[in-house]
Design an enzyme around this catalytic site. Structure first.
Site, PDB file in Angstrom:
ATOM      1  N   CYS A  25       0.859  -1.201   0.000  1.00  9.44           N
ATOM      2  CA  CYS A  25       0.000   0.000   0.000  1.00  9.44           C
ATOM      3  C   CYS A  25       0.891   1.245   0.000  1.00  9.44           C
ATOM      4  CB  CYS A  25      -0.893   0.028   1.246  1.00  9.44           C
ATOM      5  SG  CYS A  25      -1.856  -1.473   1.529  1.00  9.44           S
ATOM      6  N   CYS A  63     -28.135  -7.092  14.505  1.00 10.07           N
ATOM      7  CA  CYS A  63     -29.449  -6.487  14.742  1.00 10.07           C
ATOM      8  C   CYS A  63     -30.519  -7.185  13.902  1.00 10.07           C
ATOM      9  CB  CYS A  63     -29.430  -4.997  14.411  1.00 10.07           C
ATOM     10  SG  CYS A  63     -29.331  -3.933  15.864  1.00 10.07           S
TER      11      CYS A  63
END
Lengths: 151, 270
Positions: free
Chosen positions: B85, B231
């Site tokens: 990177c 959730c």
């Protein structure tokens, strides 16, 4: 896949659909009068002791996730919905029954899940599809317990 | 005279009635009022003092272990291109500053919004010619934590890009959609009932301020999509697939809803 099983697949699919249809239709019929379902879903009264166990079970009844009340572990109770202490003084068995079966019949914006309804729901997980949250018997047990909660 | 006036009056009343009926929300998509900007609170505001202290101290924040791994990944040459990177982006402290605060962003190649995790994988595939990281894998969470840290303290700044608008609106709808056997929407709890107690635990406002988070319940670090999946499973809904457009749309709406709030990555949550 063999050609035989290819040919069978649509028939199998139809059978599965038919079974789940039967399951969905296995809901006991009930009549709403005003804001209540006056008659037991099973035709028999529930068992209050079993009802107490269902209410106290966080995975089965789910009640204490939102409601407080005279139950075990007060610090683990929710406060998103009315406290159930003395609820038997405020609501009849029939009123409690409709609020559990399908509270959206009273208030369409309610957050109370409908415990005895399988239609009109989105993206239900496969293992809960076409199943009610509680069975008719379990609902009657909880109704018997709650109706007996007096101040 | 009176008889002549009456039909017009009735017509007007009917028109008003029809208009009133027309704006009734559908049952699944009711109107829950969004949280006013000045009332917004990060999840950390709902935590215990101990959890807040854990987050505030990098020496004790367990998520910093993933950040350290991410720093190594940043510097390591990889893929067919044998490129790190850092070879292209240089110092992450400079080049990645504020980047995580801007995601999801529009990806011109696919003509869709992508999350930061997806963007990192696009970079790996195209520029490093390496395999993409699997969702929720250790290296995916590590590099996301390291890149996320470079935006810590900065405001969440969703891009003002009109190509994102339809996806943002889809995310807003999904946030308001009742789902699962328990028939609850994100908004039911996180717009209307935040601060209330669900089984003894406070309901937060669901702002994506600290992802990836170290969640005490997980005993590990996880992505926003993992939290959303929790959730959805909780309301007994079938979760969207990892990296699905639906999750990206929800992430877009959450970023818009939390616009201007401070990035805390890597955060601790209960």
């Amino acid at each position: 896949m063999s050609s035989a099983s290819k040919a069978l697949a649509p028939a199998l699919l139809l059978t599965v659909c038919a079974i789940s249809q039967v399951y969905a239709e296995a809901l006991r019929p009930f009549e709403i009068e005003g804001d209540a379902i006056p008659r037991s879903l099973t035709g028999a009264p529930g068992d209050a002791a079993r009802g107490a166990a269902i209410v106290g079970n966080r995975q089965l009844g789910l009640c204490v996730l939102c409601h407080g009340g005279p139950f075990a572990e007060p610090r683990m109770q929710g406060n998103l919905a009315p406290d159930l202490t003395g609820v038997g003084d405020r609501l009849s068995a029939g009123q409690l029954r409709l609020r559990m079966v399908d509270g959206s019949k009273i208030n369409q914006d309610t957050i109370m899940p409908s415990y005895y309804r399988t239609d009109g729901l989105e993206r239900v997980a496969p293992r809960f599809r076409d199943r009610t949250i509680l069975s008719a018997e379990e609902i009657e047990d909880v109704v018997a317990y709650l109706a007996g909660l007096r101040n | 005279m009176e008889a002549a006036v009456r039909p017009a009056w009735i017509g007007l009343a009917l028109a008003v009635l029809v208009a009133a009926v027309a704006v009734q929300p559908s049952p699944a998509q009711e109107t829950v009022r969004p949280i006013a900007p000045q009332d917004r609170l990060s999840g950390s505001a709902f935590m215990s003092a101990e959890a807040r202290a854990l987050q505030a101290d990098d020496a004790s924040n367990p998520a910093m272990l993933w950040v350290k791994d991410g720093e190594d990944i940043w510097a390591r040459k990889t893929g067919v291109a044998e490129r790190s990177c850092a070879d292209c982006h240089g110092e992450a402290g400079a080049s990645m500053k504020g980047v995580a605060a801007r995601y999801p962003a529009f990806d011109p190649a696919s003509q869709k919004p992508v999350t930061l995790d997806q963007r990192i994988n696009i970079c790996r595939t195209i520029n490093q010619k390496a395999e993409p990281f699997a969702p929720e894998s250790q290296p995916a969470l590590a590099i996301a934590s390291y890149v996320g840290l470079q935006s810590r303290g900065m405001p969440i700044t969703p891009p003002d890009d009109k190509r994102l608008k339809p996806f943002l609106e889809a995310g807003r709808s999904l946030f308001g959609l009742r789902q699962g056997q328990l028939n609850l929407s994100c908004a039911n709890c996180h717009d209307a009932l935040w601060g209330g107690k669900l089984g003894g635990s406070p309901i937060p406002q669901a702002h994506p301020t600290g992802y990836p988070i170290y969640r005490l319940e997980w005993q590990g670090i996880g992505s926003l999509q993992r939290r959303l999946r929790n959730c959805m499973t909780g309301v007994r809904a079938e979760p969207f697939a990892p990296n699905s457009i639906e999750f990206t749309e929800i992430e877009l709406y959450l970023a818009e809803r939390a616009k201007g709030m401070t990035v805390e990555t890597p955060a601790i949550r209960p």
